[in-house]
Each structure stands twice: as structure tokens, then as C-alpha cells.
Motif scaffolding. Structure first.
Motif, PDB file in Angstrom:
ATOM      1  N   CYS A  71       0.785  -1.163  -0.115  1.00 47.90           N
ATOM      2  CA  CYS A  71      -0.031  -0.069   0.008  1.00 47.90           C
ATOM      3  C   CYS A  71       0.982   1.139  -0.112  1.00 47.90           C
ATOM      4  O   CYS A  71       0.505   2.340  -0.754  1.00 47.90           O
ATOM      5  N   GLU A  72       1.812   1.301   0.793  1.00 47.09           N
ATOM      6  CA  GLU A  72       2.967   2.463   0.860  1.00 47.09           C
ATOM      7  C   GLU A  72       3.568   2.640  -0.294  1.00 47.09           C
ATOM      8  O   GLU A  72       3.588   3.862  -0.809  1.00 47.09           O
ATOM      9  N   GLU A  73       3.949   1.667  -1.151  1.00 56.20           N
ATOM     10  CA  GLU A  73       4.763   1.546  -2.257  1.00 56.20           C
ATOM     11  C   GLU A  73       3.735   2.230  -3.568  1.00 56.20           C
ATOM     12  O   GLU A  73       4.320   2.756  -4.330  1.00 56.20           O
ATOM     13  N   ASN A  74       2.597   1.743  -3.484  1.00 60.21           N
ATOM     14  CA  ASN A  74       1.801   2.114  -4.524  1.00 60.21           C
ATOM     15  C   ASN A  74       0.756   3.457  -4.177  1.00 60.21           C
ATOM     16  O   ASN A  74      -0.010   3.665  -4.895  1.00 60.21           O
ATOM     17  N   GLY A  75       0.967   3.831  -3.046  1.00 56.61           N
ATOM     18  CA  GLY A  75       0.220   5.246  -2.896  1.00 56.61           C
ATOM     19  C   GLY A  75      -1.012   4.731  -2.614  1.00 56.61           C
ATOM     20  O   GLY A  75      -2.227   5.747  -2.759  1.00 56.61           O
ATOM     21  N   THR A  76      -1.437   3.656  -2.097  1.00 60.45           N
ATOM     22  CA  THR A  76      -2.986   3.192  -1.850  1.00 60.45           C
ATOM     23  C   THR A  76      -3.315   3.980  -0.516  1.00 60.45           C
ATOM     24  O   THR A  76      -2.723   4.067   0.426  1.00 60.45           O
ATOM     25  N   SER A  77      -4.448   4.635  -0.723  1.00 58.85           N
ATOM     26  CA  SER A  77      -5.009   5.323   0.503  1.00 58.85           C
ATOM     27  C   SER A  77      -5.772   4.668   1.570  1.00 58.85           C
ATOM     28  O   SER A  77      -5.843   3.405   1.212  1.00 58.85           O
ATOM     29  N   ASP A  78      -5.884   5.088   2.772  1.00 55.31           N
ATOM     30  CA  ASP A  78      -6.552   4.411   3.753  1.00 55.31           C
ATOM     31  C   ASP A  78      -8.150   4.860   3.689  1.00 55.31           C
ATOM     32  O   ASP A  78      -8.707   4.827   4.641  1.00 55.31           O
ATOM     33  N   ASN A  79      -8.715   5.192   2.463  1.00 50.16           N
ATOM     34  CA  ASN A  79      -9.937   5.682   2.349  1.00 50.16           C
ATOM     35  C   ASN A  79     -11.159   4.635   1.816  1.00 50.16           C
ATOM     36  O   ASN A  79     -12.094   4.776   1.350  1.00 50.16           O
ATOM     37  N   GLY A  80     -10.668   3.349   2.120  1.00 52.81           N
ATOM     38  CA  GLY A  80     -11.595   2.324   1.952  1.00 52.81           C
ATOM     39  C   GLY A  80     -11.068   1.577   0.768  1.00 52.81           C
ATOM     40  O   GLY A  80     -11.735   0.211   0.403  1.00 52.81           O
ATOM     41  N   ARG A  82      -9.737  -1.287  -0.867  1.00 54.39           N
ATOM     42  CA  ARG A  82      -9.004  -2.533  -0.332  1.00 54.39           C
ATOM     43  C   ARG A  82      -7.970  -3.103  -1.051  1.00 54.39           C
ATOM     44  O   ARG A  82      -7.637  -4.186  -0.936  1.00 54.39           O
ATOM     45  N   GLY A  83      -7.567  -2.608  -2.119  1.00 52.63           N
ATOM     46  CA  GLY A  83      -6.484  -2.892  -2.987  1.00 52.63           C
ATOM     47  C   GLY A  83      -6.776  -4.108  -3.942  1.00 52.63           C
ATOM     48  O   GLY A  83      -6.087  -5.078  -4.379  1.00 52.63           O
ATOM     49  N   ARG A  84      -8.157  -4.377  -4.128  1.00 55.54           N
ATOM     50  CA  ARG A  84      -8.624  -5.355  -4.839  1.00 55.54           C
ATOM     51  C   ARG A  84      -8.234  -5.362  -6.356  1.00 55.54           C
ATOM     52  O   ARG A  84      -8.263  -4.291  -6.810  1.00 55.54           O
ATOM     53  N   ALA A  85      -8.131  -6.358  -6.918  1.00 55.44           N
ATOM     54  CA  ALA A  85      -7.749  -6.262  -8.195  1.00 55.44           C
ATOM     55  C   ALA A  85      -8.977  -5.519  -9.179  1.00 55.44           C
ATOM     56  O   ALA A  85      -9.093  -4.909  -9.996  1.00 55.44           O
ATOM     57  N   ASP A  86     -10.366  -5.991  -8.426  1.00 53.18           N
ATOM     58  CA  ASP A  86     -11.329  -5.546  -9.221  1.00 53.18           C
ATOM     59  C   ASP A  86     -11.883  -3.992  -8.860  1.00 53.18           C
ATOM     60  O   ASP A  86     -13.027  -3.974  -9.089  1.00 53.18           O
ATOM     61  N   SER A  87     -11.082  -3.362  -8.091  1.00 56.15           N
ATOM     62  CA  SER A  87     -11.861  -2.349  -7.245  1.00 56.15           C
ATOM     63  C   SER A  87     -12.323  -1.304  -8.218  1.00 56.15           C
ATOM     64  O   SER A  87     -12.914  -0.445  -7.936  1.00 56.15           O
ATOM     65  N   THR A  88     -11.386  -1.211  -9.483  1.00 57.50           N
ATOM     66  CA  THR A  88     -11.804  -0.114 -10.197  1.00 57.50           C
ATOM     67  C   THR A  88     -12.950  -0.468 -11.292  1.00 57.50           C
ATOM     68  O   THR A  88     -13.399   0.314 -11.978  1.00 57.50           O
ATOM     69  N   THR A  89     -13.439  -1.822 -11.168  1.00 57.02           N
ATOM     70  CA  THR A  89     -14.536  -2.126 -11.952  1.00 57.02           C
ATOM     71  C   THR A  89     -15.975  -2.114 -11.299  1.00 57.02           C
ATOM     72  O   THR A  89     -16.982  -2.303 -12.036  1.00 57.02           O
ATOM     73  N   LYS A  90     -15.912  -1.966  -9.993  1.00 51.08           N
ATOM     74  CA  LYS A  90     -17.174  -1.902  -9.413  1.00 51.08           C
ATOM     75  C   LYS A  90     -17.643  -0.447  -9.057  1.00 51.08           C
ATOM     76  O   LYS A  90     -16.836   0.652  -9.077  1.00 51.08           O
TER      77      LYS A  90
END
Length: 90
Positions: A71-80, A82-90
Motif C-alpha cells: 500500500c505504501e509503495e503504490n500510494g494506496t490510500s486509507d479511504n476504503g 481495499r486493494g482488490r484487483a477488481d476495485s476499479t471495475t465496481k
């Protein structure tokens, strides 16, 4: 568990250390999670059901730390997100 009971267990498809008392299997829950989170849950799920309890907890921590690093390396936020592969398709 007797030797006779062990002989009738499906150790590949339905190992008892991944089944809850209610009959829910770990795989049915974790397949909906990101890999590292699901792996951590898997080791916590089976805690106390296999021979090395501390090792299961250490493995869970390892996967959680790896997910934090990802998450830190990818800049994933803590706003929900979840880092799922399909998170952009929903």
C-alpha cells in the motif's frame, strides 16, 4: 481424532483446520479478499488447529506487513480502497 477418522478426511479439498464449527470454510471467505489480507485471515483462521500456533500468527503478521508495504509503495490510500484487483471495475 482416531486413525479411522483421519482416513476419511479429504485433506486436499476440505481440510478440517480450515473449517469453522458452523461449517463455513475459510476459502469461501478469503477468495473475496486481496491476496495478502486473505492469507493473513487464513493463518488466523487455522490458529490453534495445527501444530505450531506461533508460526501461524507470525505468518499472518508477515502477510499484513507485506500488504502495508504494498500500500505504501503504490500510494494506496486509507479511504476504503481495499486493494482488490477488481476495485476499479465496481
Amino acid at each position: 481424532m482416531s486413525d479411522g477418522e483421519k482416513a476419511h478426511i479429504d485433506w486436499v479439498n476440505h481440510p478440517p483446520h480450515y473449517e469453522s464449527p458452523s461449517g463455513v470454510e475459510c476459502i469461501d471467505v478469503i477468495e473475496h479478499m486481496p491476496y495478502n489480507i486473505g492469507s493473513a485471515v487464513k493463518y488466523i483462521w487455522r490458529y490453534g488447529k495445527k501444530w505450531n500456533h506461533k508460526e501461524d500468527l507470525r505468518k499472518a503478521i508477515w502477510h499484513l506487513e507485506r500488504e502495508i508495504q504494498r500500500c505504501e509503495e503504490n500510494g494506496t490510500s486509507d479511504n476504503g480502497d481495499r486493494g482488490r484487483a477488481d476495485s476499479t471495475t465496481k
